[in-house]
Design a protein around this motif. Structure first.
Motif, PDB file in Angstrom:
ATOM      1  N   SER A  52       0.792  -1.116  -0.016  1.00 31.63           N
ATOM      2  CA  SER A  52      -0.145  -0.014   0.074  1.00 31.63           C
ATOM      3  C   SER A  52       0.699   1.293   0.027  1.00 31.63           C
ATOM      4  O   SER A  52       0.598   2.248  -0.254  1.00 31.63           O
ATOM      5  CB  SER A  52      -0.963  -0.259   1.144  1.00 31.63           C
ATOM      6  OG  SER A  52      -0.297   0.427   2.413  1.00 31.63           O
ATOM      7  N   ASP A 102      -8.461  -7.459   3.294  1.00 31.80           N
ATOM      8  CA  ASP A 102      -9.984  -6.887   3.711  1.00 31.80           C
ATOM      9  C   ASP A 102     -10.205  -6.574   4.791  1.00 31.80           C
ATOM     10  O   ASP A 102     -10.865  -5.122   5.385  1.00 31.80           O
ATOM     11  CB  ASP A 102     -10.992  -7.781   2.972  1.00 31.80           C
ATOM     12  CG  ASP A 102     -11.141  -7.995   1.553  1.00 31.80           C
ATOM     13  OD1 ASP A 102     -10.478  -7.167   0.791  1.00 31.80           O
ATOM     14  OD2 ASP A 102     -11.649  -8.977   1.106  1.00 31.80           O
ATOM     15  N   LEU A 124      -8.367  -3.406   5.827  1.00 31.96           N
ATOM     16  CA  LEU A 124      -9.153  -2.261   5.316  1.00 31.96           C
ATOM     17  C   LEU A 124     -10.367  -1.734   6.220  1.00 31.96           C
ATOM     18  O   LEU A 124     -10.542  -0.707   6.627  1.00 31.96           O
ATOM     19  CB  LEU A 124      -9.712  -2.388   3.866  1.00 31.96           C
ATOM     20  CG  LEU A 124     -10.565  -1.340   3.275  1.00 31.96           C
ATOM     21  CD1 LEU A 124      -9.488  -0.073   2.921  1.00 31.96           C
ATOM     22  CD2 LEU A 124     -11.109  -1.777   1.784  1.00 31.96           C
ATOM     23  N   LYS A 149      -9.097  -0.348   9.306  1.00 30.45           N
ATOM     24  CA  LYS A 149      -8.348   1.098   8.986  1.00 30.45           C
ATOM     25  C   LYS A 149      -6.786   0.960   8.946  1.00 30.45           C
ATOM     26  O   LYS A 149      -5.933   1.898   9.285  1.00 30.45           O
ATOM     27  CB  LYS A 149      -8.740   2.314   9.649  1.00 30.45           C
ATOM     28  CG  LYS A 149     -10.164   2.466   9.604  1.00 30.45           C
ATOM     29  CD  LYS A 149     -10.733   3.755  10.303  1.00 30.45           C
ATOM     30  CE  LYS A 149     -12.229   4.238   9.973  1.00 30.45           C
ATOM     31  NZ  LYS A 149     -13.122   3.046   9.878  1.00 30.45           N
ATOM     32  N   LEU A 186      -5.413  -0.235   6.399  1.00 33.29           N
ATOM     33  CA  LEU A 186      -5.143   0.330   4.663  1.00 33.29           C
ATOM     34  C   LEU A 186      -6.112   1.398   4.734  1.00 33.29           C
ATOM     35  O   LEU A 186      -7.213   1.596   5.142  1.00 33.29           O
ATOM     36  CB  LEU A 186      -5.407  -0.848   4.062  1.00 33.29           C
ATOM     37  CG  LEU A 186      -4.435  -1.904   4.078  1.00 33.29           C
ATOM     38  CD1 LEU A 186      -4.974  -3.217   3.136  1.00 33.29           C
ATOM     39  CD2 LEU A 186      -3.053  -1.551   3.703  1.00 33.29           C
ATOM     40  N   THR A 187      -5.787   2.431   3.892  1.00 37.83           N
ATOM     41  CA  THR A 187      -6.611   3.345   3.404  1.00 37.83           C
ATOM     42  C   THR A 187      -7.355   3.243   2.264  1.00 37.83           C
ATOM     43  O   THR A 187      -8.279   3.827   1.651  1.00 37.83           O
ATOM     44  CB  THR A 187      -6.008   4.739   3.427  1.00 37.83           C
ATOM     45  OG1 THR A 187      -5.013   4.615   2.597  1.00 37.83           O
ATOM     46  CG2 THR A 187      -5.412   5.177   4.842  1.00 37.83           C
ATOM     47  N   SER A 188      -7.076   1.999   1.295  1.00 40.18           N
ATOM     48  CA  SER A 188      -7.629   1.880   0.214  1.00 40.18           C
ATOM     49  C   SER A 188      -7.506   0.366   0.086  1.00 40.18           C
ATOM     50  O   SER A 188      -6.441  -0.272   0.520  1.00 40.18           O
ATOM     51  CB  SER A 188      -6.742   2.661  -0.971  1.00 40.18           C
ATOM     52  OG  SER A 188      -5.412   2.438  -1.108  1.00 40.18           O
ATOM     53  N   PRO A 189      -8.112  -0.508  -0.810  1.00 44.66           N
ATOM     54  CA  PRO A 189      -8.150  -1.908  -0.870  1.00 44.66           C
ATOM     55  C   PRO A 189      -6.775  -2.249  -1.538  1.00 44.66           C
ATOM     56  O   PRO A 189      -6.342  -1.422  -2.511  1.00 44.66           O
ATOM     57  CB  PRO A 189      -9.395  -2.037  -2.004  1.00 44.66           C
ATOM     58  CG  PRO A 189     -10.299  -0.966  -1.875  1.00 44.66           C
ATOM     59  CD  PRO A 189      -9.317   0.186  -1.493  1.00 44.66           C
ATOM     60  N   ASP A 233      -5.299  -5.167  -4.033  1.00 46.35           N
ATOM     61  CA  ASP A 233      -5.740  -6.409  -4.860  1.00 46.35           C
ATOM     62  C   ASP A 233      -4.659  -7.417  -4.431  1.00 46.35           C
ATOM     63  O   ASP A 233      -3.571  -7.359  -5.111  1.00 46.35           O
ATOM     64  CB  ASP A 233      -5.954  -5.986  -6.179  1.00 46.35           C
ATOM     65  CG  ASP A 233      -6.220  -7.241  -7.141  1.00 46.35           C
ATOM     66  OD1 ASP A 233      -6.601  -8.323  -6.557  1.00 46.35           O
ATOM     67  OD2 ASP A 233      -6.041  -7.143  -8.497  1.00 46.35           O
TER      68      ASP A 233
END
Length: 327
Positions: free
Chosen positions: A108, A304, A307, A310, A312-315, A317
């Protein structure tokens, strides 16, 4: 990113010596006769923690799985997957152990790394919140306002603990997480520096036997049931530069993972040779499982959950992070 599983020896003999060994570049010798595989690199340095998670690299050496692939693997003791990231980026290590939370945090942040093989998955009672035997804390809800030791902040330890706090109607703001290496937690809790500790084996067994600690909660239940914990990583550049060497490593590690998953005795025999876990302790500690292939659906569960809480601030893959085995 923070480091994972680091520290000095605990007073009990089953503690792990997580000392950083010297590192150097791996051999670059081309090999066109190594089992006919033509490996780009026949000697590689692989970072590993001296814990049960990483047993497959030692089994693969002991059983000749690497040798069958024309590969010489030199294990190098590391302090944690996050700490090893600069070493694989510099080339001091070719491949290293990593935990998945650290990995996805790194991705990330733009780090160009790949997961090349699976290593360890949680099972019941492999990562527990422990308290002293005479502690007034009886339930997770009783942790409100208390201090919990974790080996690292903002990583798998706090994430796993937070899932149990949620079930009890609490959040991370209701407790204080404090960083303390696994080997030091027992003594520190006994001296009043914290009220509880998030521990893994062999420290769960060690603190039970030496201090009488008791389990407050298994943090690998509910959202974290069968949670993927650790794997092997390399840089994207390394994966692209040494595809045949990588494939040889992947095949040998998969064999060793299959052995570990089917023969506990093989693990018990290996542990005293590369950890400070003695044979008696090796025979009684609780172990997780050893998947033989990376599964994007299982690993996506980690990203997931990160996320959701919090981290992670964005997913992320996960499929894009996996270096698939060569056909």
């Amino acid at each position: 990113m923070t480091r994972t599983m680091r520290g000095h020896a605990i007073v009990v003999g089953v503690a792990l010596a997580l000392t950083l060994a010297g590192c150097g570049g791996g051999g670059e010798t081309a090999n066109t006769s190594a089992g006919g595989k033509g490996l780009e690199k026949t000697t590689i340095k692989v970072g590993a923690l001296p814990v049960p998670d990483a047993v497959s690299v030692y089994l693969a050496n002991a059983k000749g799985f690497f040798k069958e692939e024309g590969l010489t693997v030199e294990p190098v003791t590391i302090t944690g997957g996050a700490a090893a990231l600069p070493q694989i980026q510099s080339g001091a290590l070719d491949i290293s152990q990593t935990n998945y939370v650290s990995t996805f945090l790194a991705v990330s942040q733009g780090k160009k790394i790949k997961l090349v093989a699976d290593m360890y998955q949680a099972a019941p009672n492999t990562f527990n919140i422990m308290v002293p035997k005479d502690s007034p804390i009886k339930t997770v809800a009783d942790l409100k306002g208390k201090t919990i030791f974790v080996n690292n902040l903002n990583n798998i330890a706090t994430l796993a603990a937070e899932t149990q706090l949620k079930v009890a109607g609490l959040t991370k703001d209701d407790v204080k997480f404090a960083e303390k290496p696994f080997p030091e937690q027992g003594n520190a809790i006994n001296s009043g520096q914290a009220d509880a500790g998030w521990m893994t084996e062999p420290f769960i067994t060690a603190n039970q036997s030496v201090f009488g600690f008791r389990k407050l909660a298994d943090t690998m239940t509910g959202q974290t049931e069968d949670f993927p914990i650790a794997g092997w990583m390399a840089t994207e550049d390394w994966v692209q530069k040494y595809p045949k060497t990588l494939a040889a490593f992947q095949r040998a590690i998969a064999k060793a993972q299959q052995l570990a998953s089917s023969d506990r005795k093989a693990i018990e025999e290996a542990l005293p040779k590369y950890t400070k876990i003695d044979a008696k302790t090796a025979s009684v500690i609780t172990l997780g499982t050893y998947p033989s292939e990376l599964n994007e659906n299982r690993l996506q569960k980690v990203a997931d959950l990160m996320l959701e809480y919090k981290y992670l601030t964005s997913p992320v893959d996960v499929k894009s992070v996996i270096a698939a085995p060569a056909s």
